[in-house]
Design an enzyme around this catalytic site. Structure first.
Site, PDB file in Angstrom:
ATOM      1  N   SER A 147       0.858  -1.180   0.000  1.00 15.78           N
ATOM      2  CA  SER A 147       0.000   0.000   0.000  1.00 15.78           C
ATOM      3  C   SER A 147       0.895   1.230   0.000  1.00 15.78           C
ATOM      4  CB  SER A 147      -0.885  -0.009   1.252  1.00 15.78           C
ATOM      5  OG  SER A 147      -1.466   1.256   1.494  1.00 15.78           O
ATOM      6  N   TYR A 160      -2.604  -0.970  10.352  1.00 14.38           N
ATOM      7  CA  TYR A 160      -2.480  -1.143   8.905  1.00 14.38           C
ATOM      8  C   TYR A 160      -1.128  -0.629   8.420  1.00 14.38           C
ATOM      9  CZ  TYR A 160      -3.928  -0.913   3.964  1.00 14.38           C
ATOM     10  OH  TYR A 160      -4.031  -1.078   2.600  1.00 14.38           O
TER      11      TYR A 160
END
Length: 256
Positions: A147, A160
């Protein structure tokens, strides 16, 4: 040149692929000729995804295998089932992931561990089981879906961020140990991608304006923007690419 990117005859597993980015990556690999195994933890949703995809490809090209990627025994059993019932695994895409938004001072340990387990530990568990079969064959492609949060941080998503940063270094660790056995392990780091799961963010005028202003390309990414890089990293065209994380973010991570 097209033969470099032809995946005909290869078997691919995409974790977390009943919908969203994972499903789009599975379709991209199938479009390039691979036999694709979808994965998820909810059998009904996974079967629906398999049926929907199978209608678009020759019989037997789309399969599914439901197992919990955060369990070492389930990962072992799932990979063994694929090898026995579909074929030798050539390509693994570690895509399974979740998000949990909460300021760190209010974050429960259980929620931290759930995100880390799903977004990071699962790639280790499934990747290890795949590598155990790939190494004796002297070939294999592992693609870890990272990401922009691999490099960047935002408030309220600490687990995350930690998981995706760890996934980049897990990609490097896998390369350090397995590249000599003929495997290529790389990462794809998507930027903000417009999917059904991010529609609420697209609809948020303030957030949408921030994305458009923060991204040099001045748009959200689409799942099709990820298709080409995924096929490249799964194909013979990337046989000397190893340990890299490719950012597909419209330039977001290169500007301040």
């Amino acid at each position: 040149m097209s033969a470099l990117f032809d995946l005909t005859g290869r078997t691919a597993l995409v974790t977390g692929s009943s919908r969203g980015i994972g499903n789009a990556l599975a379709r991209a690999l199938a479009d390039a000729g691979a036999t694709v195994v979808l994965n998820g933890i909810t059998p009904d949703r996974l079967k629906a995804a398999e049926d929907a995809m199978a209608a678009d490809y020759p019989e037997g090209r789309i399969r599914s295998c439901a197992f919990d990627v955060t369990s070492d025994t389930a990962a072992e059993d799932g990979i063994a089932w694929i090898e026995a019932n579909v074929g030798p695994l050539d390509i693994l895409v570690n895509n399974a992931g979740i998000q949990h938004r909460m300021p760190m001072l209010e974050l429960d340990l259980a929620d931290w561990e759930r995100v880390i387990s799903t977004d990071l530990t699962s790639a280790f568990l499934v990747g290890r089981e795949a590598a155990r079969r790939m190494i004796p064959r002297g070939r294999g492609k592992i693609i870890n879906i990272c990401s922009v949060q691999t490099d960047l941080a935002r408030p309220t998503i600490a687990p995350y961020i930690a998981a995706k940063g760890g996934l980049r270094n897990l990609t490097r660790a896998m390369t350090a140990e397995w590249a000599g056995s003929g495997l290529q392990i790389n990462g794809i780091a998507p930027g903000y991608i417009h999917t059904e799961m991010t529609q609420n963010l697209v609809d948020d005028e303030e957030f949408n304006a921030w994305i458009l202003g923060r991204t040099p390309a001045h748009r959200w990414g689409t799942v099709q923007d990820l298709a080409g890089p995924a096929v490249w990293l799964a194909s013979s065209g990337s046989d000397f690419v190893n340990g890299q994380t490719i950012f597909i973010d419209g330039g977001m991570t290169v500007v301040v």
